[in-house]
Design a protein around this motif. Structure first.
Motif, mmCIF file in Angstrom:
data_model
loop_
_atom_site.group_PDB
_atom_site.id
_atom_site.type_symbol
_atom_site.label_atom_id
_atom_site.label_comp_id
_atom_site.label_asym_id
_atom_site.label_seq_id
_atom_site.Cartn_x
_atom_site.Cartn_y
_atom_site.Cartn_z
ATOM 1 N N TYR A 7 -9.111 2.069 -2.063
ATOM 2 C CA TYR A 7 -7.845 2.349 -2.759
ATOM 3 C C TYR A 7 -8.069 2.580 -4.256
ATOM 4 O O TYR A 7 -7.425 3.433 -4.867
ATOM 5 C CB TYR A 7 -6.880 1.165 -2.609
ATOM 6 N N HIS A 18 0.488 -17.025 -10.705
ATOM 7 C CA HIS A 18 0.945 -15.693 -11.099
ATOM 8 C C HIS A 18 0.543 -15.322 -12.529
ATOM 9 O O HIS A 18 -0.054 -14.279 -12.753
ATOM 10 C CB HIS A 18 2.459 -15.561 -10.923
ATOM 11 N N VAL A 63 -4.026 -7.309 -1.366
ATOM 12 C CA VAL A 63 -3.677 -6.086 -0.623
ATOM 13 C C VAL A 63 -4.870 -5.712 0.266
ATOM 14 O O VAL A 63 -5.678 -4.877 -0.100
ATOM 15 C CB VAL A 63 -3.355 -4.900 -1.570
ATOM 16 N N THR A 111 1.546 -3.856 -6.246
ATOM 17 C CA THR A 111 1.925 -4.827 -7.292
ATOM 18 C C THR A 111 2.952 -5.860 -6.813
ATOM 19 O O THR A 111 3.062 -6.938 -7.393
ATOM 20 C CB THR A 111 2.426 -4.053 -8.530
ATOM 21 N N SER A 116 4.429 0.363 -2.193
ATOM 22 C CA SER A 116 5.034 1.218 -1.174
ATOM 23 C C SER A 116 6.481 0.811 -0.878
ATOM 24 O O SER A 116 7.192 1.540 -0.193
ATOM 25 C CB SER A 116 4.195 1.174 0.110
ATOM 26 N N LYS A 135 11.081 -3.372 -4.167
ATOM 27 C CA LYS A 135 10.282 -4.128 -5.145
ATOM 28 C C LYS A 135 10.133 -3.321 -6.432
ATOM 29 O O LYS A 135 10.205 -3.856 -7.535
ATOM 30 C CB LYS A 135 8.911 -4.476 -4.558
#
Ligand code: SAM
Length: 251
Positions: free
Chosen positions: A172, A63, A163, A92, A115, A119
């Motif tokens: 995107y 991460h 994604v 994200t 979306s 989160k």
């Protein structure tokens, strides 16, 4: 369990690794913010399914380190921009790579898009808790956001990790970029065949593939890739297509 007392115990020892791999030395303040981010995500995980990566070393590498590694070739780019660099992190999730970028690049104005409302609510709490004034959130599907005037062609940088397919990632990111802006697509494996289909998609979207970097992660020694797409022309208005189409019918 007292979550406040769960440190990424090896973070200070990782200073050398940061330096060797991305030529960056975290300040004391940055160290403690990354540390605090870890603690907040562990706490948030008790209520929300934020991430399965919770062990300290794995969290640090997959991460924190990975998020910042994608930006390593771009430090110069960011620091030389006159105005605040506008970055959007698409899909994200729990805030990766967007939150570590916001911590380390205070001159970067980071929009964290997902979306999933839950989160984004979590990320709002993190931004408040870490007093990160250079981060803001956005809830929605990127296919719709990319057609809105207040977002289309408004960003200098767009990041996207985990994604969808690579051509969906291109569809995107590129509409959201200003001309000359850069998309950073974080990938695991990568093949020459994928490169050909990416080049075709990127061309239709008004971009070029500027750089493909392969690198090895410092702890697990796994191979990862970052793809850097430069926007050279306006993206045709039909892109991004309607919700779901970029994944169902790749360019
Ligand atoms: N980028 C984060 C990471 O690497 O840890 C999260 C990756 S997670 C596998 C994918 C995220 O993208 C989810 O949080 C999902 O809600 C979001 N997402 C998927 N499709 C999306 C879309 N079309 N528009 C906005 N967000 C999307």
């Amino acid at each position: 369990m007292d979550l406040e007392s769960l440190p990424i115990s090896n973070l200070p020892e990782m200073a050398e690794t940061w330096q060797q791999t991305i030529n960056w030395q975290p300040s004391q303040e940055e160290q403690s913010q990354l540390q605090r981010l870890y603690q907040l995500i562990l706490a948030g995980n008790l209520q929300l399914n934020l991430t399965r990566i919770t062990e300290p070393e794995e969290f640090w590498e997959k991460h924190l380190w990975d998020s910042l590694r994608g930006m390593a070739p771009q430090q110069q780019f960011i620091s030389t921009l006159q105005d605040k660099t506008k970055l959007i992190d698409i899909g994200t999730g729990a805030g990766f790579p967007g939150l570590p970028i916001a911590i380390v690049f205070p001159n970067c104005q980071v929009t964290l898009l997902d979306s999933t409302r839950k989160k984004i609510n979590f990320i709002d709490q993190v931004l408040t808790n870490l007093s990160l004034n250079n981060g803001k959130t956005l809830v929605g599907r990127v296919e719709e956001i990319g057609q809105q005037n207040q977002h289309r062609q408004q960003y200098d940088l767009a990041t996207i990790r985990a994604v969808g397919t690579v051509s969906a990632c291109a569809e995107y990111t590129l509409p959201l970029l200003k001309k000359d802006g850069l998309a950073v697509i974080y990938r695991g494996s990568w093949t020459r065949e994928e490169e050909k289909s990416l080049e075709n998609a990127v061309k239709q979207l008004g971009g070029v593939v500027e750089l493909i970097e392969e690198f090895t992660t410092p702890l697990a020694h796994s191979i990862r890739h970052c793809l850097y797409l430069r926007k050279v022309e306006n993206t045709p208005s039909k892109f991004p297509r309607a919700v779901g189409v970029p994944t169902q019918k790749p360019i």
